[in-house]
Design a protein around this motif. Structure first.
Motif, PDB file in Angstrom:
ATOM      1  N   ALA A 364       0.840  -1.211   0.000  1.00  0.00           N
ATOM      2  CA  ALA A 364       0.000   0.000   0.000  1.00  0.00           C
ATOM      3  C   ALA A 364       0.870   1.254   0.000  1.00  0.00           C
ATOM      4  N   ASP A 365       1.967   1.216   0.762  1.00  0.00           N
ATOM      5  CA  ASP A 365       2.864   2.381   0.809  1.00  0.00           C
ATOM      6  C   ASP A 365       3.509   2.614  -0.550  1.00  0.00           C
ATOM      7  N   GLU A 366       3.881   1.513  -1.193  1.00  0.00           N
ATOM      8  CA  GLU A 366       4.520   1.665  -2.503  1.00  0.00           C
ATOM      9  C   GLU A 366       3.539   2.270  -3.519  1.00  0.00           C
ATOM     10  N   LEU A 367       2.306   1.812  -3.489  1.00  0.00           N
ATOM     11  CA  LEU A 367       1.339   2.335  -4.453  1.00  0.00           C
ATOM     12  C   LEU A 367       1.004   3.796  -4.161  1.00  0.00           C
ATOM     13  N   LEU A 368       0.913   4.130  -2.872  1.00  0.00           N
ATOM     14  CA  LEU A 368       0.659   5.543  -2.524  1.00  0.00           C
ATOM     15  C   LEU A 368       1.786   6.423  -3.050  1.00  0.00           C
ATOM     16  N   ALA A 369       3.020   5.948  -2.897  1.00  0.00           N
ATOM     17  CA  ALA A 369       4.158   6.731  -3.377  1.00  0.00           C
ATOM     18  C   ALA A 369       4.087   6.887  -4.892  1.00  0.00           C
ATOM     19  N   ALA A 370       3.698   5.814  -5.581  1.00  0.00           N
ATOM     20  CA  ALA A 370       3.596   5.883  -7.046  1.00  0.00           C
ATOM     21  C   ALA A 370       2.512   6.873  -7.455  1.00  0.00           C
ATOM     22  N   SER A 371       1.458   6.941  -6.672  1.00  0.00           N
ATOM     23  CA  SER A 371       0.398   7.890  -7.038  1.00  0.00           C
ATOM     24  C   SER A 371       0.852   9.325  -6.759  1.00  0.00           C
ATOM     25  N   LYS A 372       1.663   9.508  -5.725  1.00  0.00           N
ATOM     26  CA  LYS A 372       2.222  10.860  -5.447  1.00  0.00           C
ATOM     27  C   LYS A 372       3.109  11.309  -6.607  1.00  0.00           C
ATOM     28  N   ARG A 373       3.817  10.352  -7.199  1.00  0.00           N
ATOM     29  CA  ARG A 373       4.688  10.689  -8.325  1.00  0.00           C
ATOM     30  C   ARG A 373       3.889  10.851  -9.620  1.00  0.00           C
ATOM     31  N   GLY A 374       2.586  10.625  -9.517  1.00  0.00           N
ATOM     32  CA  GLY A 374       1.720  10.793 -10.687  1.00  0.00           C
ATOM     33  C   GLY A 374       1.748   9.597 -11.632  1.00  0.00           C
ATOM     34  N   GLU A 375       2.297   8.472 -11.169  1.00  0.00           N
ATOM     35  CA  GLU A 375       2.389   7.314 -12.064  1.00  0.00           C
ATOM     36  C   GLU A 375       1.063   6.537 -12.140  1.00  0.00           C
ATOM     37  N   ILE A 376       0.304   6.573 -11.060  1.00  0.00           N
ATOM     38  CA  ILE A 376      -1.038   5.973 -11.074  1.00  0.00           C
ATOM     39  C   ILE A 376      -1.984   6.912 -10.325  1.00  0.00           C
ATOM     40  N   THR A 377      -3.265   6.689 -10.519  1.00  0.00           N
ATOM     41  CA  THR A 377      -4.225   7.596  -9.888  1.00  0.00           C
ATOM     42  C   THR A 377      -4.548   7.101  -8.470  1.00  0.00           C
ATOM     43  N   GLU A 378      -5.101   8.007  -7.658  1.00  0.00           N
ATOM     44  CA  GLU A 378      -5.508   7.599  -6.304  1.00  0.00           C
ATOM     45  C   GLU A 378      -6.575   6.518  -6.367  1.00  0.00           C
ATOM     46  N   ARG A 379      -7.429   6.635  -7.387  1.00  0.00           N
ATOM     47  CA  ARG A 379      -8.489   5.646  -7.536  1.00  0.00           C
ATOM     48  C   ARG A 379      -7.907   4.248  -7.801  1.00  0.00           C
ATOM     49  N   GLU A 380      -6.873   4.213  -8.613  1.00  0.00           N
ATOM     50  CA  GLU A 380      -6.244   2.916  -8.881  1.00  0.00           C
ATOM     51  C   GLU A 380      -5.670   2.308  -7.599  1.00  0.00           C
ATOM     52  N   VAL A 381      -5.047   3.165  -6.785  1.00  0.00           N
ATOM     53  CA  VAL A 381      -4.494   2.687  -5.516  1.00  0.00           C
ATOM     54  C   VAL A 381      -5.627   2.104  -4.672  1.00  0.00           C
ATOM     55  N   LEU A 382      -6.716   2.865  -4.556  1.00  0.00           N
ATOM     56  CA  LEU A 382      -7.811   2.442  -3.689  1.00  0.00           C
ATOM     57  C   LEU A 382      -8.407   1.110  -4.166  1.00  0.00           C
ATOM     58  N   GLU A 383      -8.765   1.033  -5.451  1.00  0.00           N
ATOM     59  CA  GLU A 383      -9.405  -0.195  -5.954  1.00  0.00           C
ATOM     60  C   GLU A 383      -8.518  -1.414  -5.737  1.00  0.00           C
ATOM     61  N   ASN A 384      -7.221  -1.237  -6.037  1.00  0.00           N
ATOM     62  CA  ASN A 384      -6.318  -2.375  -5.884  1.00  0.00           C
ATOM     63  C   ASN A 384      -6.180  -2.786  -4.427  1.00  0.00           C
ATOM     64  N   MET A 385      -6.117  -1.818  -3.546  1.00  0.00           N
ATOM     65  CA  MET A 385      -5.936  -2.168  -2.130  1.00  0.00           C
ATOM     66  C   MET A 385      -7.192  -2.801  -1.537  1.00  0.00           C
ATOM     67  N   VAL A 386      -8.374  -2.351  -1.988  1.00  0.00           N
ATOM     68  CA  VAL A 386      -9.604  -3.009  -1.528  1.00  0.00           C
ATOM     69  C   VAL A 386      -9.560  -4.468  -1.968  1.00  0.00           C
ATOM     70  N   LEU A 387      -9.225  -4.644  -3.231  1.00  0.00           N
ATOM     71  CA  LEU A 387      -9.220  -5.987  -3.786  1.00  0.00           C
ATOM     72  C   LEU A 387      -8.263  -6.905  -3.017  1.00  0.00           C
ATOM     73  N   PHE A 388      -7.064  -6.419  -2.777  1.00  0.00           N
ATOM     74  CA  PHE A 388      -6.085  -7.271  -2.101  1.00  0.00           C
ATOM     75  C   PHE A 388      -6.462  -7.539  -0.646  1.00  0.00           C
ATOM     76  N   TYR A 389      -6.908  -6.482   0.028  1.00  0.00           N
ATOM     77  CA  TYR A 389      -7.217  -6.607   1.454  1.00  0.00           C
ATOM     78  C   TYR A 389      -8.351  -7.619   1.666  1.00  0.00           C
ATOM     79  N   MET A 390      -9.307  -7.608   0.718  1.00  0.00           N
ATOM     80  CA  MET A 390     -10.478  -8.475   0.902  1.00  0.00           C
ATOM     81  C   MET A 390     -10.293  -9.849   0.270  1.00  0.00           C
ATOM     82  N   SER A 391      -9.383  -9.962  -0.674  1.00  0.00           N
ATOM     83  CA  SER A 391      -9.364 -11.233  -1.399  1.00  0.00           C
ATOM     84  C   SER A 391      -8.202 -12.128  -0.993  1.00  0.00           C
ATOM     85  N   GLY A 392      -7.471 -11.719   0.053  1.00  0.00           N
ATOM     86  CA  GLY A 392      -6.358 -12.564   0.488  1.00  0.00           C
ATOM     87  C   GLY A 392      -6.816 -13.887   1.073  1.00  0.00           C
TER      88      GLY A 392
END
Ligand SMILES: Cc1cc2nc3c(=O)[nH]c(=O)nc-3n(C[C@H](O)[C@H](O)[C@H](O)COP(=O)(O)O)c2cc1C
Length: 552
Positions: A364-392
């Motif tokens: 999650a920290d890595e994706l947040l950092a990537a979104s700060k650098r503008g490489e991915i959107t905040e929405r992408e971070v959120l959707e992916n983290m929901v998916l991982f957190y719930m589907s483990g």
């Protein structure tokens, strides 16, 4: 379409001989035939016909023989719609004439002009060769026409039978509990079935293994499918095709290398040690929740850099959200699904926010950092983290539960797990083959395709019932039996998907399951089912609601 008309036109009888031979040859196949000379055939006979083999010789200077001519003239005059007619054509001629075999071409051209469809190449007999016309015609029928008729017959049989909703009663409780009698019966009719105008079901192993991973089989739902709340995951691997899928998968693939997975499953081990430390042999424990959900959820939380949170509601949130994915979701399901998605997204958004103040070193920290650098959107971070957190947890936890049932039934398998590390992969693979968690894969061809002779138009829905594919008797001897001695190559299955969209977490899931089973096998020799496990099932997904077991 099992009746084939054989209609001939002749001047001196050769075409009649050919007609006789074709009719006789058909009688030794599953088709019946109906032989007539063309003057007996009215225009309405032609327009009502579905499948006909036309035989005609050529006379004069490329003209029609005596008994073909009146037939041709009547058709040309009335011009009926022949779009329901499929035909094959055989001509008799003589190459020394300038217009060799002209008549069969003339008749075929008119039929096609009126909408009929020719199947197979036109057969011809050349009198100069001295060959027996009946023999030439029989070879043409066997080699060129019958294979096509057989394929069409199969398609038609499948279409007829499968439009009956009895083949796959997706919402029926008995079917959901044990769909295999239905799958087995349907497979007897063929590997592919059409169940409504736009839906096809593939049961065959070979067909599924090929087409699940075809690039033209999109995961994106076409417009005719009703919008559903699941679109909340529109920016994740669940909803994207390559190349966007590749980009989405790259966001996390570095985190699930075999080397890192070894490190992550340290958390599974620690969690299991905690659970087993407080466990007294013979005590009732929930084999699915306590021994499956808890250790695997905890592991994934650690990978992400999140706290464990409320494990039980988090586990059921994904389950409830997925109810909307069922073929015929119950009316209240939509609300329930939206509510669960809200809970999942809000919980995860809060955790991501907390990270801003309290950064760590998780995914999650890595994706947040990537979104700060503008490489991915905040929405992408959120959707992916929901998916991982719930589907483990859902997939590995279900397989843990299913494995415990197998160990209870076959104590020797638990011993084998302990004593023979070389067999562990096969044991887990066989548990997975018989117990898929997600029950249906769906794909949407972006172009017209054909699977096992069934034409599937672009934009249709193709369902692959994983349980059916995993038990295709063509591949698996005694397919419903647990047999971990199947060679690993001959026991590949669809439980974790296949190709681009195969389960991204499958390596970590397998590693977690192995840790859990190994720890159980090292400490206990007997698993007993304390009470009949309760499963919750839709046609898409299964989980254990309760799975009381004892270990001793
Ligand atoms: C008078 C006559 C004219 C023929 N004209 C043609 C012709 O133009 N093109 C052709 O390919 N064959 C022609 N043939 C060959 C016949 O089509 C061939 O012999 C055929 O096997 C006759 O079949 P049937 O007995 O069913 O009429 C002609 C034969 C005869 C006797």
């Amino acid at each position: 379409m099992t009746q084939v008309n054989v209609w001939y036109g002749t001047e001196s009888g050769n075409a009649e001989m050919v007609g006789d031979e074709i009719a006789a040859a058909l009688s030794s196949t599953r088709f019946t035939s109906n032989l007539s000379e063309l003057p007996e055939i009215s225009v309405s006979d032609v327009s009502n016909a579905e499948l006909t083999i036309f035989v005609t010789s050529t006379y004069g200077e490329g003209g029609l023989p005596a008994t073909t001519e009146p037939f041709y003239d009547a058709l040309s005059a009335e011009r009926p719609d022949l779009s329901g007619l499929k035909f094959a054509a055989f001509g008799l001629g003589d190459r020394t004439y300038e217009n060799y075999n002209n008549a069969v071409a003339t008749v075929s051209t008119l039929l096609v002009d009126l909408g009929a469809e020719q199947i197979g190449p036109t057969g011809t007999h050349d009198a100069v060769t001295g060959l027996d016309p009946a023999q030439v015609a029989q070879e043409w029928l066997t080699n060129e026409i019958l294979p096509i008729l057989d394929a069409e017959g199969e398609t038609e049989q499948v279409e007829k039978s499968s439009h009956s909703s009895d083949l796959f009663p997706w919402s029926n409780e008995d079917f959901q509990k044990n769909p295999h009698p239905w799958y087995d019966a349907a497979r007897e009719l063929g590997p592919v079935h059409q169940t409504d105008d736009r839906t096809f079901v593939v049961l065959g192993y070979d067909e599924a293994m090929k087409f699940v991973k075809e690039p033209s089989m999109s995961i994106r739902e076409p417009d005719w499918i009703q919008e559903n709340p699941w679109k909340a995951f529109g920016n994740t691997v669940l909803s994207l095709d390559p190349p966007n899928h590749t980009k989405a998968r790259r966001l996390f693939s570095r985190w699930f290398t075999p080397k890192l997975i070894k490190q992550w499953v340290g958390a599974t081990k620690t969690s299991m040690e905690g659970i087993l430390a407080g466990y007294k042999p013979g005590q009732v424990i929930d084999g699915h929740f306590d021994l499956g959900v808890v250790p695997t959820h905890t592991t994934m939380a650690q990978v992400l850099g999140f706290p464990d949170g409320e494990v039980e509601p988090l586990f059921w949130a994904l389950w409830n959200a997925m109810l909307i994915q069922a073929t015929d979701p119950a009316p209240e399901t939509r609300e329930q699904s939206i509510e669960s998605l809200d809970y999942m997204f809000n919980t995860t958004a809060k955790l991501l926010k907390e990270k801003e103040e309290n950064p760590g070193n998780g995914l999650a920290d890595e994706l947040l950092a990537a979104s700060k650098r503008g490489e991915i959107t905040e929405r992408e971070v959120l959707e992916n983290m929901v998916l991982f957190y719930m589907s483990g947890a859902p997939n590995p936890a279900y397989l843990v539960g299913a494995g415990l049932e197998i160990f209870a039934e076959h104590p020797e398998v638990l011993r084998e797990y302990r004593d023979n590390p070389g067999a562990r992969e096969q044991i887990v693979n066989e548990i997975a083959r018989l117990n898929p968690v997600e029950l249906l894969l769906t794909r949407f061809p972006t172009q017209d395709i054909e699977i096992a002779g069934v034409s599937i138009p672009a934009g249709s829905m193709v369902k692959f019932p994983i349980g059916a594919v995993n038990r295709d008797p063509k591949i698996f001897d005694n397919p419903h039996e647990f047999d971990f001695t199947r060679p690993i190559d001959a026991s590949r299955n669809l439980t974790f998907g296949l190709g681009t969209h195969s389960c991204a977490g499958q390596l970590i899931a397998r590693a977690e399951i192995d840790i859990i089973f190994t720890m159980i096998a090292e400490r206990f020799t007997e698993v007993t089912i304390a009470q009949e496990p309760i499963r919750v099932i839709t046609d898409r997904l299964v989980a254990y609601d309760k799975m009381p077991v004892t270990l001793s």
